[in-house]
Scaffold this active site. Structure first.
Site, mmCIF file in Angstrom:
data_model
loop_
_atom_site.group_PDB
_atom_site.id
_atom_site.type_symbol
_atom_site.label_atom_id
_atom_site.label_comp_id
_atom_site.label_asym_id
_atom_site.label_seq_id
_atom_site.Cartn_x
_atom_site.Cartn_y
_atom_site.Cartn_z
ATOM 1 N N ASN A 1 -3.797 -82.507 5.156
ATOM 2 C CA ASN A 1 -5.028 -81.900 5.661
ATOM 3 C C ASN A 1 -4.606 -80.952 6.776
ATOM 4 O O ASN A 1 -4.229 -81.421 7.845
ATOM 5 C CB ASN A 1 -5.942 -82.963 6.275
ATOM 6 C CG ASN A 1 -6.537 -83.864 5.232
ATOM 7 O OD1 ASN A 1 -7.049 -83.393 4.227
ATOM 8 N ND2 ASN A 1 -6.459 -85.159 5.458
ATOM 9 N N GLU B 1 -12.699 -92.101 17.349
ATOM 10 C CA GLU B 1 -13.488 -91.999 16.132
ATOM 11 C C GLU B 1 -13.144 -93.131 15.173
ATOM 12 O O GLU B 1 -12.023 -93.630 15.166
ATOM 13 C CB GLU B 1 -13.226 -90.648 15.450
ATOM 14 C CG GLU B 1 -13.697 -89.485 16.298
ATOM 15 C CD GLU B 1 -13.423 -88.131 15.676
ATOM 16 O OE1 GLU B 1 -14.194 -87.208 15.955
ATOM 17 O OE2 GLU B 1 -12.461 -87.990 14.904
ATOM 18 N N CYS C 1 -7.687 -88.307 6.714
ATOM 19 C CA CYS C 1 -6.515 -88.751 7.481
ATOM 20 C C CYS C 1 -5.938 -87.633 8.323
ATOM 21 O O CYS C 1 -5.788 -86.514 7.888
ATOM 22 C CB CYS C 1 -5.405 -89.279 6.591
ATOM 23 S SG CYS C 1 -5.695 -89.136 4.878
ATOM 24 N N CYS D 1 3.428 -86.180 16.326
ATOM 25 C CA CYS D 1 3.752 -85.625 14.997
ATOM 26 C C CYS D 1 3.054 -84.263 14.867
ATOM 27 O O CYS D 1 1.846 -84.171 15.071
ATOM 28 C CB CYS D 1 3.288 -86.587 13.901
ATOM 29 S SG CYS D 1 3.972 -88.254 14.092
ATOM 30 N N CYS E 1 -2.890 -90.123 21.064
ATOM 31 C CA CYS E 1 -1.666 -90.714 20.523
ATOM 32 C C CYS E 1 -0.478 -90.039 21.182
ATOM 33 O O CYS E 1 -0.509 -88.841 21.449
ATOM 34 C CB CYS E 1 -1.606 -90.492 19.003
ATOM 35 S SG CYS E 1 -0.197 -91.321 18.205
ATOM 36 N N GLU F 1 -1.253 -94.956 17.618
ATOM 37 C CA GLU F 1 -0.152 -95.665 16.976
ATOM 38 C C GLU F 1 -0.340 -97.155 17.272
ATOM 39 O O GLU F 1 -0.097 -97.608 18.403
ATOM 40 C CB GLU F 1 1.178 -95.145 17.533
ATOM 41 C CG GLU F 1 2.396 -95.987 17.198
ATOM 42 C CD GLU F 1 2.550 -96.301 15.699
ATOM 43 O OE1 GLU F 1 2.305 -95.422 14.848
ATOM 44 O OE2 GLU F 1 2.887 -97.454 15.387
ATOM 45 N N CYS G 1 -11.741 -97.101 8.626
ATOM 46 C CA CYS G 1 -10.549 -96.528 9.245
ATOM 47 C C CYS G 1 -10.816 -96.503 10.743
ATOM 48 O O CYS G 1 -11.767 -95.871 11.193
ATOM 49 C CB CYS G 1 -10.344 -95.117 8.683
ATOM 50 S SG CYS G 1 -8.955 -94.247 9.413
ATOM 51 N N SER H 1 -0.815 -99.210 9.967
ATOM 52 C CA SER H 1 -0.011 -98.024 9.639
ATOM 53 C C SER H 1 0.790 -97.599 10.866
ATOM 54 O O SER H 1 0.245 -97.501 11.961
ATOM 55 C CB SER H 1 -0.942 -96.895 9.192
ATOM 56 O OG SER H 1 -0.208 -95.749 8.840
ATOM 57 N N CYS I 1 -0.311 -83.624 12.780
ATOM 58 C CA CYS I 1 -1.454 -84.535 12.968
ATOM 59 C C CYS I 1 -2.351 -84.043 14.092
ATOM 60 O O CYS I 1 -1.876 -83.723 15.186
ATOM 61 C CB CYS I 1 -0.940 -85.939 13.290
ATOM 62 S SG CYS I 1 -2.252 -87.101 13.719
#
Ligand code: SAH
Length: 383
Positions: free
Chosen positions: A325, A117, A368, A141, A137, A193, A130, A226, A144
Site C-alpha cells: 500500500n 487506530e 496494512c 521501516c 512506532c 511493534e 486489527c 506480528s 510503512c
C-alpha cells in the site's frame, strides 16, 4: 457506540505547538489487572472485594460500559467502582467505514492526547480486529506509514484490550451489518511493534484469552502477534504458554535488502530471526506466518522468491504476500500483476504454502501499513 465528532484538539493561540503528548501513566483499569489485583484495588477503595468480579463481568462478558446499568451493584457504589476500575481510556475521534459498513476504522484519542487506530473487518465466517500496541512506532521501516512519525509511547494493557472491547460492543449491539456477532480474531498489525511493548502485549493477550467473565474468552489461536523480528522476544514469547500465531515481517530473504526495508535487521539478521521463528513453531506447534510486502522492482524478483523458498523449505510456515500500500509521497509501489503471479508460482513450486493478502479498507486508509495517526497535527491535516 457513541462517536465523538469533535475535531482533534488543536493548540490554543500562544500555546506551545508540536509538544510531545504529556507523559505519565494511563489510568489503571480492570483490563490491566489480574483477578487477584482487581480484588485488592476494590478493597482498597472501600468496597467489598467480590465487587471486582461483578465489574469484570460487566466489562468483559456483558460489555456494559454504563455503571448505571450494573443493576447487581448498589446504586451508591456504582460510580465509585467505575472510577476505580473502568475509567474511560479511549475516546473515538472519528470512525470511517467501507465495504458496506463491514470494514470500520476508528481513530482513538488516549488520555494524554496520543492517537491510535484500530480496524474491524467482518467476513462471512469471522470478525478480525486489527489493533495497535503503541502510539506511533520506533522501527522506522521506510515503506510503512506509522514508521514515518516515530514512536510516541507504549500503550497500556487496558488501552490495547479496550480496542477489542469497543469492537465487541459494536458487534453485540448490532451496529455492524450482518447482525449481532463476536470478535473471533485479533491481529497486532495496527500501529506499533508489539514485541517492543512486550509486557503490556502479553498481558493483553492473557486478558483476551482468559475465560469469561474474567477475560474476553477468545481462543489464542485467533490471535496473531506480528513483529519486525526482535529475535530474543520471539524466543521469550515461545515460553509464555500462549499458543498465539506468530507473524514475522520479513519482506526480504537477504540481509542486504532487509537492512534497508526493516532497519532492525542490522541488529537481528534474517538467519537469527528465522531461527527464533522455528523455535517458536517447534514449541507452540503453531505454523509461523511470514509477511512479505511485494514492492515493485525492490523485493519482487524471481530470484528472491527462489531464495525465500529455499530459506523456508521444510518448515512449519506459510507466506502471506501483501501488495504494497503506497504511503503518501512514497517512491515505491505495488508489484506488477505478472511479477506477483511469478513470485507466488515460484514459492509454490518450492513447496511453500502461500496466500496473497486482501486489501480491505484501502479507501479509508485502513489497510496494512496505513495506520498513521501518530500526531494530532497529522490527524488534523488529514481531517
Ligand atoms: N510492527 C509489526 C506490526 C505492524 S504492521 C510488524 O512490523 O510486523 C503489520 C504488517 O503490515 C507488517 O508486516 C508490516 O510490515 C506491513 N506493512 C507496513 N506498511 C505496509 C505497506 N505500506 N504496505 C503493505 N504492508 C505494510
Amino acid at each position: 457506540m457513541a462517536i465523538d465528532l469533535e475535531a482533534p484538539r488543536r493548540p490554543r493561540p500562544g500555546e506551545l505547538t508540536f509538544e510531545a503528548p504529556r507523559r505519565g501513566k494511563p489510568p489503571r483499569h480492570v483490563a490491566d489487572l489480574t483477578p487477584a489485583q482487581r480484588r485488592a484495588v476494590v478493597a482498597e477503595a472501600g468496597f467489598p472485594a467480590y465487587r471486582a468480579e461483578q465489574v469484570a463481568r460487566h466489562y468483559f462478558a456483558r460489555l456494559e460500559p454504563d455503571p448505571q446499568r450494573w443493576t447487581d451493584v448498589p446504586v451508591r457504589e456504582r460510580a465509585g467502582l467505575a472510577a476505580a476500575l473502568t475509567p474511560q481510556l479511549l475516546t473515538a475521534v472519528r470512525e470511517l467505514t467501507a465495504d458496506g459498513g463491514t470494514t470500520r476504522k476508528t481513530l482513538w484519542r488516549l488520555f494524554d492526547g496520543a492517537l491510535v487506530e484500530s480496524v474491524l473487518m467482518r467476513y462471512p465466517d469471522r470478525v478480525t480486529m486489527c489493533i495497535s500496541s503503541q502510539a506511533g512506532c520506533g522501527m522506522n521501516c521506510p515503506f510503512c506509514a506509522t514508521g514515518q512519525a516515530g514512536l510516541t509511547r507504549n500503550l497500556s494493557t487496558a488501552e490495547i484490550v479496550e480496542q477489542v472491547v469497543a469492537g465487541a460492543r459494536e458487534l453485540a449491539a448490532g451496529e455492524v451489518p450482518g447482525g449481532p456477532g463476536r470478535v473471533s480474531n485479533v491481529v497486532f498489525m495496527g500501529m506499533g511493534e508489539p514485541m517492543a511493548n512486550y509486557r503490556a502485549m502479553v498481558a493483553a493477550v492473557r486478558r483476551l484469552t482468559e475465560p469469561l467473565p474474567s477475560g474476553l474468552g477468545m481462543s489464542a489461536r485467533g490471535v496473531t502477534v506480528s513483529t519486525v523480528g526482535l529475535a530474543p522476544r520471539i524466543r521469550e514469547l515461545a515460553q509464555e504458554g500462549l499458543p498465539v500465531t506468530l507473524a514475522v515481517s520479513l519482506h526480504a530473504p537477504d540481509d542486504e535488502l532487509r537492512d534497508t526495508l526493516v532497519p532492525v535487521n542490522n541488529r537481528w539478521r534474517v538467519d537469527e530471526v528465522l531461527d527464533a521463528a522455528w523455535e517458536y513453531a517447534a514449541r507452540t506447534r503453531r505454523r509461523v506466518s511470514i509477511e512479505y510486502a511485494l514492492i515493485k522492482d525492490v523485493n519482487d524478483q524471481a530470484w528472491r522468491a527462489d531464495l525465500l523458498a529455499k530459506r523456508l523449505r521444510g518448515k512449519l510456515v506459510h507466506v502471506n504476500l501483501i501488495p504494497l500500500n503506497p504511503t503518501p509521497g512514497s517512491k515505491w509501489t505495488a508489484s506488477r500483476p505478472q511479477d506477483e503471479r511469478e513470485f507466488v508460482r515460484r514459492l509454490e513450486a518450492g513447496g511453500i504454502a502461500v496466500t496473497v493478502r486482501d486489501t480491505r479498507g484501502r479507501e479509508i486508509d485502513g489497510a496494512c501499513g496505513q495506520l498513521a495517526a501518530a500526531s494530532p497535527q497529522q490527524a488534523a491535516a488529514r481531517g
